[in-house]
Design a protein around this motif. Structure first.
Motif, PDB file in Angstrom:
ATOM      1  N   ASP A  82       0.835  -1.195   0.000  1.00 41.23           N
ATOM      2  CA  ASP A  82       0.000   0.000   0.000  1.00 41.23           C
ATOM      3  C   ASP A  82       0.878   1.256   0.000  1.00 41.23           C
ATOM      4  O   ASP A  82       1.710   1.448   0.890  1.00 41.23           O
ATOM      5  CB  ASP A  82      -0.917   0.004   1.231  1.00 41.23           C
ATOM      6  CG  ASP A  82      -1.740   1.270   1.297  1.00 41.23           C
ATOM      7  OD1 ASP A  82      -2.376   1.612   0.281  1.00 41.23           O
ATOM      8  OD2 ASP A  82      -1.717   1.946   2.351  1.00 41.23           O
TER       9      ASP A  82
ATOM     10  N   GLN B 135       0.220   4.318   0.555  1.00 40.51           N
ATOM     11  CA  GLN B 135       0.028   5.270   1.656  1.00 40.51           C
ATOM     12  C   GLN B 135       0.863   4.860   2.879  1.00 40.51           C
ATOM     13  O   GLN B 135       1.531   5.690   3.500  1.00 40.51           O
ATOM     14  CB  GLN B 135      -1.445   5.324   2.033  1.00 40.51           C
ATOM     15  CG  GLN B 135      -1.762   6.537   2.860  1.00 40.51           C
ATOM     16  CD  GLN B 135      -3.201   7.000   2.626  1.00 40.51           C
ATOM     17  OE1 GLN B 135      -3.909   6.517   1.752  1.00 40.51           O
ATOM     18  NE2 GLN B 135      -3.630   7.936   3.438  1.00 40.51           N
TER      19      GLN B 135
ATOM     20  N   GLU C 250      -6.497   3.611 -11.450  1.00 44.55           N
ATOM     21  CA  GLU C 250      -5.514   3.094 -10.493  1.00 44.55           C
ATOM     22  C   GLU C 250      -4.323   4.053 -10.347  1.00 44.55           C
ATOM     23  O   GLU C 250      -3.801   4.246  -9.243  1.00 44.55           O
ATOM     24  CB  GLU C 250      -5.042   1.714 -10.950  1.00 44.55           C
ATOM     25  CG  GLU C 250      -4.629   0.840  -9.797  1.00 44.55           C
ATOM     26  CD  GLU C 250      -4.299  -0.575 -10.243  1.00 44.55           C
ATOM     27  OE1 GLU C 250      -5.177  -1.239 -10.819  1.00 44.55           O
ATOM     28  OE2 GLU C 250      -3.144  -0.992 -10.034  1.00 44.55           O
TER      29      GLU C 250
ATOM     30  N   ARG D 177      -4.441   7.230 -10.694  1.00 41.09           N
ATOM     31  CA  ARG D 177      -4.930   8.384  -9.933  1.00 41.09           C
ATOM     32  C   ARG D 177      -4.855   8.093  -8.424  1.00 41.09           C
ATOM     33  O   ARG D 177      -4.488   8.955  -7.623  1.00 41.09           O
ATOM     34  CB  ARG D 177      -6.382   8.670 -10.349  1.00 41.09           C
ATOM     35  CG  ARG D 177      -6.938   9.904  -9.737  1.00 41.09           C
ATOM     36  CD  ARG D 177      -8.389  10.079 -10.116  1.00 41.09           C
ATOM     37  NE  ARG D 177      -8.869  11.374  -9.669  1.00 41.09           N
ATOM     38  CZ  ARG D 177     -10.081  11.831  -9.895  1.00 41.09           C
ATOM     39  NH1 ARG D 177     -10.940  11.113 -10.595  1.00 41.09           N
ATOM     40  NH2 ARG D 177     -10.434  13.011  -9.448  1.00 41.09           N
ATOM     41  N   GLU D 178      -5.194   6.856  -8.087  1.00 42.19           N
ATOM     42  CA  GLU D 178      -5.153   6.421  -6.690  1.00 42.19           C
ATOM     43  C   GLU D 178      -3.699   6.410  -6.166  1.00 42.19           C
ATOM     44  O   GLU D 178      -3.429   6.838  -5.042  1.00 42.19           O
ATOM     45  CB  GLU D 178      -5.775   5.018  -6.638  1.00 42.19           C
ATOM     46  CG  GLU D 178      -6.346   4.545  -5.344  1.00 42.19           C
ATOM     47  CD  GLU D 178      -7.205   5.526  -4.569  1.00 42.19           C
ATOM     48  OE1 GLU D 178      -7.754   6.487  -5.148  1.00 42.19           O
ATOM     49  OE2 GLU D 178      -7.297   5.336  -3.342  1.00 42.19           O
ATOM     50  N   CYS D 179      -2.773   5.925  -6.995  1.00 44.30           N
ATOM     51  CA  CYS D 179      -1.345   5.931  -6.609  1.00 44.30           C
ATOM     52  C   CYS D 179      -0.882   7.364  -6.347  1.00 44.30           C
ATOM     53  O   CYS D 179      -0.179   7.635  -5.369  1.00 44.30           O
ATOM     54  CB  CYS D 179      -0.476   5.337  -7.724  1.00 44.30           C
ATOM     55  SG  CYS D 179      -0.688   3.575  -7.978  1.00 44.30           S
TER      56      CYS D 179
ATOM     57  N   ARG E 183      -2.728   9.959  -5.574  1.00 41.84           N
ATOM     58  CA  ARG E 183      -3.389  10.499  -4.369  1.00 41.84           C
ATOM     59  C   ARG E 183      -2.645  10.065  -3.103  1.00 41.84           C
ATOM     60  O   ARG E 183      -2.437  10.848  -2.185  1.00 41.84           O
ATOM     61  CB  ARG E 183      -4.843   9.998  -4.320  1.00 41.84           C
ATOM     62  CG  ARG E 183      -5.657  10.593  -3.172  1.00 41.84           C
ATOM     63  CD  ARG E 183      -7.037   9.978  -3.099  1.00 41.84           C
ATOM     64  NE  ARG E 183      -7.052   8.566  -2.696  1.00 41.84           N
ATOM     65  CZ  ARG E 183      -6.873   8.124  -1.452  1.00 41.84           C
ATOM     66  NH1 ARG E 183      -6.644   8.963  -0.471  1.00 41.84           N
ATOM     67  NH2 ARG E 183      -6.909   6.818  -1.187  1.00 41.84           N
ATOM     68  N   LYS E 184      -2.198   8.804  -3.101  1.00 41.66           N
ATOM     69  CA  LYS E 184      -1.569   8.271  -1.891  1.00 41.66           C
ATOM     70  C   LYS E 184      -0.110   8.709  -1.716  1.00 41.66           C
ATOM     71  O   LYS E 184       0.344   8.934  -0.602  1.00 41.66           O
ATOM     72  CB  LYS E 184      -1.602   6.734  -1.918  1.00 41.66           C
ATOM     73  CG  LYS E 184      -2.985   6.152  -1.710  1.00 41.66           C
ATOM     74  CD  LYS E 184      -2.925   4.642  -1.787  1.00 41.66           C
ATOM     75  CE  LYS E 184      -4.257   4.019  -1.398  1.00 41.66           C
ATOM     76  NZ  LYS E 184      -4.228   2.549  -1.515  1.00 41.66           N
TER      77      LYS E 184
END
Ligand SMILES: [Zn+2]
Length: 347
Positions: free
Chosen positions: A266, A268, A301, A303-305, A307-308
């Motif tokens: 993960d 984050q 996906e 975008r999520e990377c 963001r974190k």
């Protein structure tokens, strides 16, 4: 308007700062064969064909750095140390004959000379050719084998993993020339023009070994190669496939300036644990999303990377591992577009 060159963008991230937007470098090597219409095997022995395909991929999609290589660096260096490879039709080579079948074979290991052994000279030449084509503003990445994984190939993976418990001295005796070979190839790669040298050590993942075994048999040898890369003037990066959450801090402690994370980790958590000391790279799923998904899946996906892991800088958007051979180019393009769409630091 983009004001930074790709090299400046990557170096800013490595310095743990915010560039104009999140740099993006897919781990794309033989996947580029589809662009110039060659097979995997065509470029195995040809620096020219390899460089042509890699440069074509870079020009067609426009990412921030080129991974100069073709096949797994551990197979390549294992071959240069005396192993025999088997090349399946339209597939990726694997080691078919080991060097250390019995402990008494230890003396048969030879330390690889990157200037003359196996196909290492082909790969060094490819670095020079790509550099000539893309110029000095684009960073070149080069994989070299992690000693732990390389040593396992010289012995055979199953025997090697058993030896960790029943004959640790033999393991250390194989790790020594493996480390030396990896170091020499790493230093030669920097001398030919590689900016970032990526130590790839998939067998050192906690999907395979415990953190304790990692500390004793993988960490010190990886650290030795990382130090050699830094001393030669390159940027060391550490790439361990699979699960690495329990050893994130140890990975950073090798002295690597980039830690490349697979999709099981993960981002984050990684950002919180090691984001202040090392640049993080990753980790869109190479097979499920980039190779088998649709461009919109890649975009979501990525975008999520971002963001974190992007806030504050020190992040490179990438695949979690090397891209499979048949990855659709529109999916790689979607990854690059996502960095520009969602990864802007200053508007
Ligand atoms: Zn990997």
């Amino acid at each position: 308007m983009h004001t930074l060159t790709p090299l400046q963008r990557i170096m800013t991230a490595i310095e743990l700062k915010e560039p104009d937007y999140v740099p993006v470098v897919p781990q794309m090597t033989y996947t580029t064969a589809q662009i110039t219409g060659i097979t995997f095997e065509d470029a195995m022995h040809s620096a020219e064909k390899m460089a042509d395909a890699l440069v074509a991929g870079y020009r067609a999609i426009g990412y921030d750095g080129v991974y100069v290589g073709w096949e797994s660096s551990f197979n390549l260096v294992a071959e240069a140390m005396g192993c025999t490879l088997w090349v399946p039709p339209e597939g990726i080579p694997t080691v078919s004959q080991r060097v250390v079948n019995e402990p008494s074979d230890l003396g048969k290991i030879r330390v690889a000379d990157p200037e003359s052994d196996g196909r290492l000279p082909v790969h060094l030449r490819a670095i020079e050719l790509v550099r000539k084509e893309v110029g000095g503003d684009t960073p070149l990445f080069r994989y070299v084998p992690g000693p732990f994984t390389l040593a396992s190939l010289l012995r055979g993976q199953e025997k090697f993993l058993l030896d960790l418990f029943r004959n640790p001295d033999l393991v250390r005796s194989i790790l020594k020339p493996a480390t030396e070979s990896s170091k020499r190839f790493a230093v030669a790669s920097v001398e030919r023009g590689a900016n970032v040298v990526v130590l790839a050590d998939p067998l050192a993942s906690t999907s395979v070994i415990s953190p304790k075994i990692f500390d004793e048999f993988a960490f010190p040898y990886a650290k030795e190669v990382v130090t050699a890369i830094s001393d030669a003037g390159g940027v060391p990066s550490l790439h361990i496939c699979g699960m690495t959450s329990p050893i994130l801090r140890r990975m950073a402690a090798t002295g690597a300036r980039i830690v490349e994370l697979d999709y099981l980790v993960d981002l984050q958590t990684a950002k919180e644990e090691i984001g202040r000391s090392v640049c993080i790279e990753g980790n869109v799923k190479p097979t499920r999303t980039l190779s088998s998904g649709r461009p919109q899946d890649v975009e979501m996906e990525a975008r999520e990377c971002i963001r974190k892991a992007a806030p504050g800088g020190g992040f490179i958007l990438s695949s979690g591992c090397e891209l499979p051979l048949n990855t659709p180019l529109e999916n790689v393009r979607a990854l690059v577009l996502a960095a520009k769409k969602y990864g802007r630091y200053h508007t």
